[in-house]
Enzyme design. Structure first.
Site, PDB file in Angstrom:
ATOM      1  N   SER A 143       0.864  -1.187   0.000  1.00  0.00           N
ATOM      2  CA  SER A 143       0.000   0.000   0.000  1.00  0.00           C
ATOM      3  C   SER A 143       0.898   1.233   0.000  1.00  0.00           C
ATOM      4  O   SER A 143       2.075   1.155   0.393  1.00  0.00           O
ATOM      5  CB  SER A 143      -0.849  -0.012   1.282  1.00  0.00           C
ATOM      6  OG  SER A 143      -1.475   1.232   1.487  1.00  0.00           O
ATOM      7  N   TYR A 156      -1.915  -0.584  10.374  1.00  0.00           N
ATOM      8  CA  TYR A 156      -1.942  -0.900   8.935  1.00  0.00           C
ATOM      9  C   TYR A 156      -0.611  -0.526   8.296  1.00  0.00           C
ATOM     10  O   TYR A 156      -0.014  -1.322   7.564  1.00  0.00           O
ATOM     11  CB  TYR A 156      -3.103  -0.148   8.289  1.00  0.00           C
ATOM     12  CG  TYR A 156      -3.259  -0.408   6.806  1.00  0.00           C
ATOM     13  CD1 TYR A 156      -3.772  -1.624   6.361  1.00  0.00           C
ATOM     14  CD2 TYR A 156      -2.921   0.550   5.862  1.00  0.00           C
ATOM     15  CE1 TYR A 156      -3.941  -1.870   5.004  1.00  0.00           C
ATOM     16  CE2 TYR A 156      -3.074   0.319   4.510  1.00  0.00           C
ATOM     17  CZ  TYR A 156      -3.588  -0.893   4.085  1.00  0.00           C
ATOM     18  OH  TYR A 156      -3.750  -1.136   2.744  1.00  0.00           O
TER      19      TYR A 156
HETATM   20  N1  LIG Z   1      -8.746  -0.493  -1.356  1.00  0.00           N
HETATM   21  C1  LIG Z   1      -7.767   0.298  -0.945  1.00  0.00           C
HETATM   22  O1  LIG Z   1      -7.950   1.506  -0.686  1.00  0.00           O
HETATM   23  C2  LIG Z   1      -6.365  -0.248  -0.812  1.00  0.00           C
HETATM   24  C3  LIG Z   1      -5.281   0.649  -0.860  1.00  0.00           C
HETATM   25  C4  LIG Z   1      -3.990   0.154  -0.741  1.00  0.00           C
HETATM   26  C5  LIG Z   1      -3.777  -1.210  -0.572  1.00  0.00           C
HETATM   27  N2  LIG Z   1      -4.848  -2.060  -0.515  1.00  0.00           N
HETATM   28  C6  LIG Z   1      -4.576  -3.469  -0.279  1.00  0.00           C
HETATM   29  O2  LIG Z   1      -5.143  -4.248  -1.317  1.00  0.00           O
HETATM   30  C7  LIG Z   1      -5.449  -5.537  -0.817  1.00  0.00           C
HETATM   31  C8  LIG Z   1      -6.831  -5.932  -1.296  1.00  0.00           C
HETATM   32  O3  LIG Z   1      -7.758  -5.003  -0.788  1.00  0.00           O
HETATM   33  P1  LIG Z   1      -9.159  -4.686  -1.473  1.00  0.00           P
HETATM   34  O4  LIG Z   1      -9.230  -3.219  -1.607  1.00  0.00           O
HETATM   35  O5  LIG Z   1      -9.405  -5.537  -2.660  1.00  0.00           O
HETATM   36  O6  LIG Z   1     -10.122  -5.090  -0.261  1.00  0.00           O
HETATM   37  P2  LIG Z   1     -11.381  -6.047  -0.122  1.00  0.00           P
HETATM   38  O7  LIG Z   1     -12.307  -5.851  -1.253  1.00  0.00           O
HETATM   39  O8  LIG Z   1     -11.860  -5.891   1.256  1.00  0.00           O
HETATM   40  O9  LIG Z   1     -10.722  -7.511  -0.290  1.00  0.00           O
HETATM   41  C9  LIG Z   1      -9.884  -8.046   0.695  1.00  0.00           C
HETATM   42  C10 LIG Z   1      -9.721  -9.535   0.442  1.00  0.00           C
HETATM   43  O10 LIG Z   1      -8.861 -10.077   1.455  1.00  0.00           O
HETATM   44  C11 LIG Z   1      -9.518 -11.202   2.049  1.00  0.00           C
HETATM   45  N3  LIG Z   1      -9.084 -11.391   3.422  1.00  0.00           N
HETATM   46  C12 LIG Z   1      -9.141 -10.507   4.459  1.00  0.00           C
HETATM   47  N4  LIG Z   1      -8.689 -11.078   5.578  1.00  0.00           N
HETATM   48  C13 LIG Z   1      -8.309 -12.348   5.246  1.00  0.00           C
HETATM   49  C14 LIG Z   1      -7.773 -13.439   5.955  1.00  0.00           C
HETATM   50  N5  LIG Z   1      -7.508 -13.357   7.274  1.00  0.00           N
HETATM   51  N6  LIG Z   1      -7.518 -14.583   5.296  1.00  0.00           N
HETATM   52  C15 LIG Z   1      -7.796 -14.696   3.980  1.00  0.00           C
HETATM   53  N7  LIG Z   1      -8.307 -13.705   3.239  1.00  0.00           N
HETATM   54  C16 LIG Z   1      -8.561 -12.548   3.881  1.00  0.00           C
HETATM   55  C17 LIG Z   1     -10.993 -10.865   1.942  1.00  0.00           C
HETATM   56  O11 LIG Z   1     -11.800 -12.032   2.011  1.00  0.00           O
HETATM   57  P3  LIG Z   1     -12.469 -12.576   3.352  1.00  0.00           P
HETATM   58  O12 LIG Z   1     -12.914 -11.384   4.167  1.00  0.00           O
HETATM   59  O13 LIG Z   1     -13.558 -13.434   2.836  1.00  0.00           O
HETATM   60  O14 LIG Z   1     -11.398 -13.370   4.021  1.00  0.00           O
HETATM   61  C18 LIG Z   1     -11.046 -10.269   0.530  1.00  0.00           C
HETATM   62  O15 LIG Z   1     -11.096 -11.304  -0.435  1.00  0.00           O
HETATM   63  C19 LIG Z   1      -5.277  -5.460   0.704  1.00  0.00           C
HETATM   64  O16 LIG Z   1      -4.059  -6.058   1.069  1.00  0.00           O
HETATM   65  C20 LIG Z   1      -5.227  -3.988   0.991  1.00  0.00           C
HETATM   66  O17 LIG Z   1      -4.438  -3.663   2.123  1.00  0.00           O
HETATM   67  C21 LIG Z   1      -6.125  -1.600  -0.642  1.00  0.00           C
END
Ligand SMILES: NC(=O)c1ccc[n+]([C@@H]2O[C@H](COP(=O)([O-])OP(=O)(O)OC[C@H]3O[C@@H](n4cnc5c(N)ncnc54)[C@H](OP(=O)(O)O)[C@@H]3O)[C@@H](O)[C@H]2O)c1
Length: 241
Positions: A143, A156
């Site tokens: 991130s 985070y």
């Molecule tokens: N969206 C943003 O603003 C942003 C910005 C920078 C970086 N990121 C990073 O991008 C990545 C994906 O985020 P996203 O935006 O796509 O969020 P999201 O839509 O909430 O997806 C997160 C995914 O991670 C899974 N997950 C969470 N906890 C888990 C666990 N303990 N074991 C296995 N799976 C788990 C969730 O599935 P379950 O809940 O079903 O387990 C879901 O499939 C993350 O690492 C996040 O930090 C996001």
């Protein structure tokens, strides 16, 4: 095709960025193992992958639990025989002032975002070393919070900075085996991750905006690239009010 018959394992593949990357990899010829805790979501994505003509293995797994990670990797090896690409994308966050972060919340954030990435790297490492196709590609979804500091996001940011340290260290260890380890560092994205936050969603990255760089890093086009961190953010002018 940029990933012909590659075997890709994506954590957090049930929705958001992970789902978009999984479907893009499938369109480019990869077969997919999709891991997350919510079985209905990984089953749905697996169905979408199959409709694209590729094989799919849905895995219900908590990335913070080593026994579950080990079992997930074993299931991938049993089904496909190898892992070529690992995307450590599963992640969580919560907004809290530093003095109000319960220890359990701090530990859970590090366990999912950082330890989860470590555990998957640990368990795919030897299988990747044995690949007849040389090595493999590991992509950690960090991130901008892994490059900078933000208020209310100490746990985070600590976990995401840790992921970068893990990336560059693993990259050095992977060099003799052609195991490449890179990270992406996205800015704010329009996914469920930020659904509760009231903001101008037009200035957020879409899940699909993360696809191009992941495809590149996963493919042989990036065969000379390891230990790198690619930042992604919305650089356009402000939208009219
Ligand atoms: N969206 C943003 O603003 C942003 C910005 C920078 C970086 N990121 C990073 O991008 C990545 C994906 O985020 P996203 O935006 O796509 O969020 P999201 O839509 O909430 O997806 C997160 C995914 O991670 C899974 N997950 C969470 N906890 C888990 C666990 N303990 N074991 C296995 N799976 C788990 C969730 O599935 P379950 O809940 O079903 O387990 C879901 O499939 C993350 O690492 C996040 O930090 C996001």
């Amino acid at each position: 095709m940029r990933l012909p018959d590659r075997i890709a394992l994506i954590t957090g593949g049930g929705r958001g960025i992970g789902r978009a990357v999984a479907l893009a990899f499938a369109r480019e010829g990869a077969h997919l193992a999709v891991a997350a805790r919510t079985s209905a979501e990984v089953e749905t994505v697996a169905g979408e992958v199959r409709r694209l003509g590729r094989e799919a293995l849905p895995l219900t797994c908590d990335v913070a639990d080593e026994a579950q990670v080990k079992a997930a990797v074993a299931a991938v090896l049993e089904r496909f025989g190898r892992v070529d690409i690992l995307v450590n994308n599963a992640g969580i966050s919560s907004l809290r002032p530093l003095h109000g972060i319960p220890l359990a919340s701090w530990e859970r954030t590090l366990a999912v975002n950082l330890t989860g990435s470590f555990l998957f790297i640990k368990h795919v490492w030897k299988p990747m070393q044995r690949n007849t196709r040389p090595g493999g590609s590991i992509i950690n979804v960090s991130s901008l919070g892994g490059r900078r500091g933000y208020p209310l996001l100490a746990a985070y940011c600590a976990s995401k900075w840790g992921q970068i340290g893990l990336t560059v260290s693993a990259a050095e260890e992977g060099k003799p085996y052609n195991i490449r380890v890179n990270a992406i560092a996205p800015g704010k994205g329009d996914t469920a991750f930020r659904a509760q936050i009231k903001e101008d969603k037009s200035r957020l990255l879409k899940a699909e905006d993360h696809v191009g760089v992941c495809l590149f890093l996963a493919s042989d086009e990036a065969r000379y690239i390891t230990g790198q961190v690619v930042e992604l953010d919305w650089f356009g002018p402000p939208t009219a009010a």
